[in-house]
Scaffold this active site. Structure first.
Site, PDB file in Angstrom:
ATOM      1  N   GLN A  20      -5.226  -3.922  10.480  1.00 38.42           N
ATOM      2  CA  GLN A  20      -6.097  -2.810  10.921  1.00 38.42           C
ATOM      3  C   GLN A  20      -6.979  -2.311   9.767  1.00 38.42           C
ATOM      4  O   GLN A  20      -8.214  -2.308   9.859  1.00 38.42           O
ATOM      5  CB  GLN A  20      -5.249  -1.641  11.435  1.00 38.42           C
ATOM      6  N   LEU A  65       1.796 -12.586  -0.707  1.00 31.34           N
ATOM      7  CA  LEU A  65       2.444 -11.626  -1.614  1.00 31.34           C
ATOM      8  C   LEU A  65       3.781 -12.145  -2.128  1.00 31.34           C
ATOM      9  O   LEU A  65       4.317 -11.626  -3.096  1.00 31.34           O
ATOM     10  CB  LEU A  65       2.690 -10.296  -0.890  1.00 31.34           C
ATOM     11  N   GLN A  89       4.725  -5.808   5.026  1.00 30.65           N
ATOM     12  CA  GLN A  89       5.462  -5.763   6.289  1.00 30.65           C
ATOM     13  C   GLN A  89       5.420  -4.278   6.624  1.00 30.65           C
ATOM     14  O   GLN A  89       6.158  -3.473   6.055  1.00 30.65           O
ATOM     15  CB  GLN A  89       6.883  -6.286   6.089  1.00 30.65           C
ATOM     16  N   SER A  90       4.566  -3.896   7.555  1.00 30.69           N
ATOM     17  CA  SER A  90       4.204  -2.474   7.702  1.00 30.69           C
ATOM     18  C   SER A  90       4.867  -1.772   8.885  1.00 30.69           C
ATOM     19  O   SER A  90       4.649  -0.580   9.078  1.00 30.69           O
ATOM     20  CB  SER A  90       2.683  -2.356   7.841  1.00 30.69           C
ATOM     21  N   SER A 131       2.423   5.304   1.260  1.00 28.77           N
ATOM     22  CA  SER A 131       2.579   5.805   2.631  1.00 28.77           C
ATOM     23  C   SER A 131       3.313   7.136   2.685  1.00 28.77           C
ATOM     24  O   SER A 131       4.233   7.398   1.895  1.00 28.77           O
ATOM     25  CB  SER A 131       3.380   4.763   3.418  1.00 28.77           C
ATOM     26  N   GLU A 133       5.472   7.706   4.688  1.00 32.17           N
ATOM     27  CA  GLU A 133       6.881   7.384   4.973  1.00 32.17           C
ATOM     28  C   GLU A 133       7.744   7.596   3.722  1.00 32.17           C
ATOM     29  O   GLU A 133       8.964   7.708   3.840  1.00 32.17           O
ATOM     30  CB  GLU A 133       7.019   5.947   5.473  1.00 32.17           C
ATOM     31  N   TYR A 155      11.587   0.274   4.904  1.00 32.35           N
ATOM     32  CA  TYR A 155      10.132   0.269   4.646  1.00 32.35           C
ATOM     33  C   TYR A 155       9.762   1.404   3.681  1.00 32.35           C
ATOM     34  O   TYR A 155       9.055   1.190   2.697  1.00 32.35           O
ATOM     35  CB  TYR A 155       9.369   0.426   5.968  1.00 32.35           C
TER      36      TYR A 155
HETATM   37  P1  NAP Z   1      -1.165  -4.064   9.405  1.00 28.53           P
HETATM   38  O1  NAP Z   1      -2.194  -3.919  10.470  1.00 28.53           O
HETATM   39  O2  NAP Z   1       0.250  -4.318   9.776  1.00 28.53           O
HETATM   40  O3  NAP Z   1      -1.653  -5.236   8.420  1.00 28.53           O
HETATM   41  C1  NAP Z   1      -0.801  -5.776   7.460  1.00 28.53           C
HETATM   42  C2  NAP Z   1      -1.503  -6.936   6.765  1.00 28.53           C
HETATM   43  O4  NAP Z   1      -0.635  -7.472   5.763  1.00 28.53           O
HETATM   44  C3  NAP Z   1      -1.884  -8.108   7.681  1.00 28.53           C
HETATM   45  O5  NAP Z   1      -3.156  -8.582   7.311  1.00 28.53           O
HETATM   46  C4  NAP Z   1      -0.823  -9.151   7.340  1.00 28.53           C
HETATM   47  O6  NAP Z   1      -1.243 -10.481   7.543  1.00 28.53           O
HETATM   48  C5  NAP Z   1      -0.665  -8.889   5.843  1.00 28.53           C
HETATM   49  N1  NAP Z   1       0.570  -9.445   5.276  1.00 28.53           N
HETATM   50  C6  NAP Z   1       1.842  -9.170   5.660  1.00 28.53           C
HETATM   51  N2  NAP Z   1       2.708  -9.855   4.889  1.00 28.53           N
HETATM   52  C7  NAP Z   1       1.973 -10.566   3.999  1.00 28.53           C
HETATM   53  C8  NAP Z   1       2.279 -11.456   2.940  1.00 28.53           C
HETATM   54  N3  NAP Z   1       3.541 -11.781   2.636  1.00 28.53           N
HETATM   55  N4  NAP Z   1       1.266 -11.994   2.226  1.00 28.53           N
HETATM   56  C9  NAP Z   1      -0.010 -11.694   2.546  1.00 28.53           C
HETATM   57  N5  NAP Z   1      -0.378 -10.876   3.537  1.00 28.53           N
HETATM   58  C10 NAP Z   1       0.610 -10.309   4.256  1.00 28.53           C
HETATM   59  O7  NAP Z   1      -1.158  -2.763   8.460  1.00 28.53           O
HETATM   60  P2  NAP Z   1      -2.240  -1.576   8.350  1.00 28.53           P
HETATM   61  O8  NAP Z   1      -1.920  -0.529   9.352  1.00 28.53           O
HETATM   62  O9  NAP Z   1      -3.589  -2.149   8.261  1.00 28.53           O
HETATM   63  O10 NAP Z   1      -1.816  -0.945   6.932  1.00 28.53           O
HETATM   64  C11 NAP Z   1      -2.372  -1.426   5.721  1.00 28.53           C
HETATM   65  C12 NAP Z   1      -1.460  -1.035   4.569  1.00 28.53           C
HETATM   66  O11 NAP Z   1      -1.356   0.382   4.507  1.00 28.53           O
HETATM   67  C13 NAP Z   1      -0.030  -1.533   4.672  1.00 28.53           C
HETATM   68  O12 NAP Z   1       0.428  -1.783   3.365  1.00 28.53           O
HETATM   69  C14 NAP Z   1       0.734  -0.361   5.252  1.00 28.53           C
HETATM   70  O13 NAP Z   1       2.094  -0.453   4.909  1.00 28.53           O
HETATM   71  C15 NAP Z   1       0.013   0.776   4.591  1.00 28.53           C
HETATM   72  N6  NAP Z   1      -0.023   2.047   5.307  1.00 28.53           N
HETATM   73  C16 NAP Z   1      -0.440   2.095   6.592  1.00 28.53           C
HETATM   74  C17 NAP Z   1      -0.555   3.312   7.233  1.00 28.53           C
HETATM   75  C18 NAP Z   1      -1.044   3.407   8.649  1.00 28.53           C
HETATM   76  O14 NAP Z   1      -0.839   4.460   9.270  1.00 28.53           O
HETATM   77  N7  NAP Z   1      -1.714   2.392   9.168  1.00 28.53           N
HETATM   78  C19 NAP Z   1      -0.241   4.495   6.535  1.00 28.53           C
HETATM   79  C20 NAP Z   1       0.159   4.407   5.207  1.00 28.53           C
HETATM   80  C21 NAP Z   1       0.246   3.181   4.577  1.00 28.53           C
HETATM   81  P3  NAP Z   1      -1.023 -11.249   8.962  1.00 28.53           P
HETATM   82  O15 NAP Z   1      -2.195 -10.838   9.816  1.00 28.53           O
HETATM   83  O16 NAP Z   1      -1.032 -12.666   8.549  1.00 28.53           O
HETATM   84  O17 NAP Z   1       0.280 -10.769   9.523  1.00 28.53           O
HETATM   85  O1  F7E Z   2       6.054   5.490  14.904  1.00 28.87           O
HETATM   86  C1  F7E Z   2       8.153   7.340  17.323  1.00 28.87           C
HETATM   87  C2  F7E Z   2       8.850   6.718  16.128  1.00 28.87           C
HETATM   88  O2  F7E Z   2       5.817   3.029  14.646  1.00 28.87           O
HETATM   89  C3  F7E Z   2       5.656   6.841  14.911  1.00 28.87           C
HETATM   90  C4  F7E Z   2       3.100   2.657   9.938  1.00 28.87           C
HETATM   91  O3  F7E Z   2       1.718   2.414   9.895  1.00 28.87           O
HETATM   92  O4  F7E Z   2       2.755   5.022   9.713  1.00 28.87           O
HETATM   93  C5  F7E Z   2       3.356   4.034  10.533  1.00 28.87           C
HETATM   94  O5  F7E Z   2       4.755   4.230  10.619  1.00 28.87           O
HETATM   95  C6  F7E Z   2       6.738   7.709  15.517  1.00 28.87           C
HETATM   96  C7  F7E Z   2       8.149   7.451  14.987  1.00 28.87           C
HETATM   97  O6  F7E Z   2       4.617   4.617  13.068  1.00 28.87           O
HETATM   98  C8  F7E Z   2       8.213   4.901  19.978  1.00 28.87           C
HETATM   99  O7  F7E Z   2      10.253   6.932  16.189  1.00 28.87           O
HETATM  100  C9  F7E Z   2       8.687   7.004  19.749  1.00 28.87           C
HETATM  101  O8  F7E Z   2       8.774   8.675  14.749  1.00 28.87           O
HETATM  102  O9  F7E Z   2       3.807   4.393  15.336  1.00 28.87           O
HETATM  103  P1  F7E Z   2       5.049   4.302  14.553  1.00 28.87           P
HETATM  104  P2  F7E Z   2       5.435   5.092  11.777  1.00 28.87           P
HETATM  105  O10 F7E Z   2       6.850   4.711  11.838  1.00 28.87           O
HETATM  106  O11 F7E Z   2       5.125   6.543  11.565  1.00 28.87           O
HETATM  107  C10 F7E Z   2       3.246   5.082   8.360  1.00 28.87           C
HETATM  108  C11 F7E Z   2       2.500   6.152   7.635  1.00 28.87           C
HETATM  109  C12 F7E Z   2       3.237   3.764   7.694  1.00 28.87           C
HETATM  110  O12 F7E Z   2       3.098   3.668   6.494  1.00 28.87           O
HETATM  111  C13 F7E Z   2       3.667   2.579   8.515  1.00 28.87           C
HETATM  112  O13 F7E Z   2       3.203   1.361   7.932  1.00 28.87           O
HETATM  113  O14 F7E Z   2       6.796   7.431  16.919  1.00 28.87           O
HETATM  114  N1  F7E Z   2       8.253   6.547  18.558  1.00 28.87           N
HETATM  115  N2  F7E Z   2       8.670   6.013  20.643  1.00 28.87           N
HETATM  116  C14 F7E Z   2       7.950   5.248  18.664  1.00 28.87           C
HETATM  117  N3  F7E Z   2       7.461   4.371  17.762  1.00 28.87           N
HETATM  118  C15 F7E Z   2       7.209   3.103  18.189  1.00 28.87           C
HETATM  119  N4  F7E Z   2       6.707   2.213  17.332  1.00 28.87           N
HETATM  120  N5  F7E Z   2       7.499   2.720  19.493  1.00 28.87           N
HETATM  121  C16 F7E Z   2       7.991   3.574  20.423  1.00 28.87           C
HETATM  122  O15 F7E Z   2       8.213   3.201  21.574  1.00 28.87           O
END
Ligand code: NAP
Ligand code: F7E
Length: 327
Positions: A20, A65, A89-90, A131, A133, A155
């Site tokens: 994303q 990675l 692994q997100s 994050s 988290e 995570y």
């Molecule tokens: P995402 O959609 O799950 O994308 C993760 C990316 O990492 C994908 O391109 C995936 O490749 C790649 N990847 C996973 N394992 C890998 C490996 N071993 N080597 C190389 N590439 C690898 O995550 P996102 O939501 O864009 O988030 C981006 C980053 O921000 C992540 O580090 C996440 O933990 C962090 N983050 C996200 C949020 C959020 O709310 N979205 C908030 C805070 C921090 P493939 O397509 O091949 O699987």
């Molecule tokens: O869960 C609750 C669940 O999986 C949000 C990642 O991008 O943001 C993300 O992590 C909440 C949790 O995101 C379902 O229990 C209820 O409390 O959308 P989520 P996350 O765990 O907050 C952080 C900042 C990151 O860094 C991470 O990479 O929603 N919940 N019902 C559910 N969650 C999921 N997935 N599915 C359900 O059915």
């Protein structure tokens, strides 16, 4: 005679470009005139949906990675000035079933990349995707750059490691390395397993008569949800500062999963209570109940502010999913 100079574009490398954030960041950097390289890992099927529209404008290089030599080679190949480490692994839920893999990728992967940078070009500016988290069972409300960490999942633990190793390479090797502590950010490109997209997609499917219920876990969990397009700009802004520091990026508002459902179903004129069922299978062994961030430092130092508000974000996601099902 007028001399025509060729101005070299600034080069950036994005790990996680197929994700994303990677796709939004690549678009943003292209709009800023960058030459963009993206690290992709080998897979048996192509997964370029999020970058298909810009694929001819970016260069994709293979690496993982888990494999430090692959990253040394791709840094030598692409010679970037900025590296954005978005790969991980997100998915929090998966981190309980694959804790070691999550640690290898999301924690140690950061060290491998920082080491590769130190070896190839220590002048590279490095962004680490930290994050909210990491705050887990929160010790302070709202959470700031100074709030202590208390992660609640493998995570979250892995991200704490990634965060501190970034600080450590800054302090011990002088790398211009920063961590953006980003709170949840969503978009129509969010993976379908995350709750927001699961809801927006579920709403669209119910509206189209393809499903009759939507199974979710904890409806009480509260998150500070922003728009991914706004958040990738903050990543870039942080790296432009000459002093490397860490920043919290958040909206400052928190909403429950229940509220997300309420707004999402109301976009299509339905009452969420008639369709949402709670399924224990989606509950987590340890929950992060409540998050809300204070991005005051980013506002003051970078001039960054979240633009898209919660109701607009939910509506954007639901409308996109309706469109996907019924173009
Ligand atoms: P995402 O959609 O799950 O994308 C993760 C990316 O990492 C994908 O391109 C995936 O490749 C790649 N990847 C996973 N394992 C890998 C490996 N071993 N080597 C190389 N590439 C690898 O995550 P996102 O939501 O864009 O988030 C981006 C980053 O921000 C992540 O580090 C996440 O933990 C962090 N983050 C996200 C949020 C959020 O709310 N979205 C908030 C805070 C921090 P493939 O397509 O091949 O699987
Ligand atoms: O869960 C609750 C669940 O999986 C949000 C990642 O991008 O943001 C993300 O992590 C909440 C949790 O995101 C379902 O229990 C209820 O409390 O959308 P989520 P996350 O765990 O907050 C952080 C900042 C990151 O860094 C991470 O990479 O929603 N919940 N019902 C559910 N969650 C999921 N997935 N599915 C359900 O059915």
């Amino acid at each position: 005679m007028q001399r025509v100079g060729i101005v070299a574009k600034t080069r950036a490398l994005i790990t996680g470009i197929t994700g994303q954030d990677g796709s939004y960041l690549a678009e943003f950097l292209l709009s800023q005139g960058y030459e963009v390289f993206g690290m992709i890992r080998r897979s048996s099927t192509v997964n370029f949906e999020r970058i298909a529209h810009i694929q001819d404008k970016i260069s994709l290089v293979t690496g993982d990675l888990l494999d430090e030599v692959s990253m040394i080679n791709l840094l030598r190949q692409s010679r970037p000035r900025e590296v954005y480490n978005l790969a991980a692994q997100s998915f929090v839920q998966t981190s309980w079933s694959q804790p070691v893999f999550t640690g290898e990728t999301t924690a140690l992967g950061v060290t491998r990349l920082l080491d590769a940078i130190r070896i190839v070009d220590p002048e590279i500016r490095f962004y680490q995707a930290s994050s909210s988290e990491m705050f887990g069972r929160v010790l302070e409300v709202p959470q700031t750059e100074k709030t202590p960490f208390y992660p609640r999942s493998p995570y979250g633990v892995a991200k704490v490691y990634g965060h501190w190793i970034t600080v450590n390479y800054r302090e011990s090797h002088g790398v211009h390395a920063i961590s953006g502590i980003l709170f949840n950010h969503e978009s129509p490109r969010r993976g379908l397993e995350f709750v927001t997209r699961k809801i927006s997609n579920g709403v669209a499917r119910i509206k189209m008569g393809l499903d009759s219920t939507l199974s979710l876990g904890n409806l009480d969990a509260q998150r500070d949800w922003g728009f991914a397009g706004d958040y990738v700009k903050a990543m870039w802004m942080m790296l432009q500062k000459d002093t490397a520091e860490d920043y919290v990026i958040a909206t400052g508002e928190t909403h429950s999963v229940r509220e997300f459902c309420e707004v999402a179903f109301s976009v299509v004129g339905l009452d969420w209570k008639k369709y949402v069922v709670v399924d224990e299978a989606f509950m987590r062994p340890a929950e992060v109940d409540f998050l809300v961030g204070d991005s005051g430092k980013a506002q003051r130092a970078l001039g960054w502010k979240a633009e898209v508000e919660f109701p607009s974000l939910v509506e954007m996601m639901v409308r996109n999913d309706l469109e996907c099902l019924h173009p």
